[in-house]
Design an enzyme around this catalytic site. Sequence first.
Site, mmCIF file in Angstrom:
data_model
loop_
_atom_site.group_PDB
_atom_site.id
_atom_site.type_symbol
_atom_site.label_atom_id
_atom_site.label_comp_id
_atom_site.label_asym_id
_atom_site.label_seq_id
_atom_site.Cartn_x
_atom_site.Cartn_y
_atom_site.Cartn_z
ATOM 1 N N SER A 197 14.181 -32.394 -49.140
ATOM 2 C CA SER A 197 14.621 -33.086 -47.812
ATOM 3 C C SER A 197 15.354 -34.322 -48.539
ATOM 4 O O SER A 197 14.854 -35.078 -49.405
ATOM 5 C CB SER A 197 13.259 -33.357 -47.169
ATOM 6 O OG SER A 197 12.714 -32.315 -46.434
ATOM 7 N N GLU A 201 14.786 -39.784 -49.242
ATOM 8 C CA GLU A 201 13.685 -39.569 -49.556
ATOM 9 C C GLU A 201 13.906 -39.123 -51.085
ATOM 10 O O GLU A 201 13.005 -39.137 -52.069
ATOM 11 C CB GLU A 201 13.063 -38.265 -48.900
ATOM 12 C CG GLU A 201 11.875 -37.693 -49.625
ATOM 13 C CD GLU A 201 11.031 -36.696 -48.667
ATOM 14 O OE1 GLU A 201 10.221 -35.829 -49.000
ATOM 15 O OE2 GLU A 201 11.390 -36.714 -47.503
#
Length: 354
Positions: free
Chosen positions: A265, A337
């Site tokens: 992600s 992230e």
Amino acid sequence: MSAHRIRARRITRRNVPLAERCSFRIGGAAQFWAEPRSCTQLRALIEEAQRARIPLSLIGGGSNVLIADEGVPGLMLSLRRFRSLHTQTQRDGSVLVHAGAGLPVAALLAFCAHHALRGLETFAGLPGSVGGAAYMNARCYGRAIADCFHSARTLVLHPVRSRAKELPEVRKNAQDKRGECLGLDGGPFTCSSFQTVFARAGDWGYKRSPFQSPHGVELHAGRRLILSLCVRLTPGNPAQIRKHMQEKIADRISKGQFRFPSAGSAFKNNPAFGKPSGILIEEAGLRGTSCGAAQVAPWHGNLIINTGNATAHQVRTLLRVVRQRVFETHGVWLEREIIFSGESVRMTSSSRDS
């Protein structure tokens, strides 16, 4: 201790390519690279690097990291040889599983399946190491590491009191005006103690753990390095456990998570935004958007892939484009992230890229 002595250690190598050690398959080389086999070796390497004024960083399984094209200066440590694995059965019937930080998540899951231990099935197919999963408080299909976390054995990097009032930029030479060794937060440190960290609810959150640092993979005073993780699991039906794991792996494959190299992600989800980051990105019309060989996956908005020979610069540029477009479309800034590592990444990153 000189840089020459650091290089001379049998467990230390120089100019080690990092792209092949990271799931993104991007990045330059580590100036120095070491894979200590014990806590004693790890501690000695850290202390010697500090005395030699060599910057330090630590990498896990490399599944959530973007390495700079120019590589990483100083000594990069890998705990991939910390692969201990054993269990303790508790009076209440639960089982504590102790796993070394360098153990692949896949190996831990295989162990749990073999011994019919339930609680980690949703992490099946997750790349990376046990230490990295704990550091990120990895979350898969609604379940996080925090949900089964019992404790972790850590090495604490304590700050050393300095007489200096003003410290110069340490990202280039990692030393002050007197040549004193500095942590990357601007202060010297020493690894003077081991500490067992137990579960406390306030220390954990969505993709947040008590081990995280704003410096990413770079080591600094106050950092706690995960040496091993202990999770509390329960006995279960072996057939059901394997079935659940196989379903999660099949789902990951169907979503294209392994079609191209990536770091997983790209952005964290934020419940306050009302929608997952991937949906916000897709609604901004960004599926398939490219910068060189870096591309927003055509099938998933929150996945940036390396379609060939992508560079870290291309990935960073694409991340900025995505964040800016989502802000223009939805009025929110996505939080990255992926962890950046390397000199040019540190020097060019800003709050808008975080």
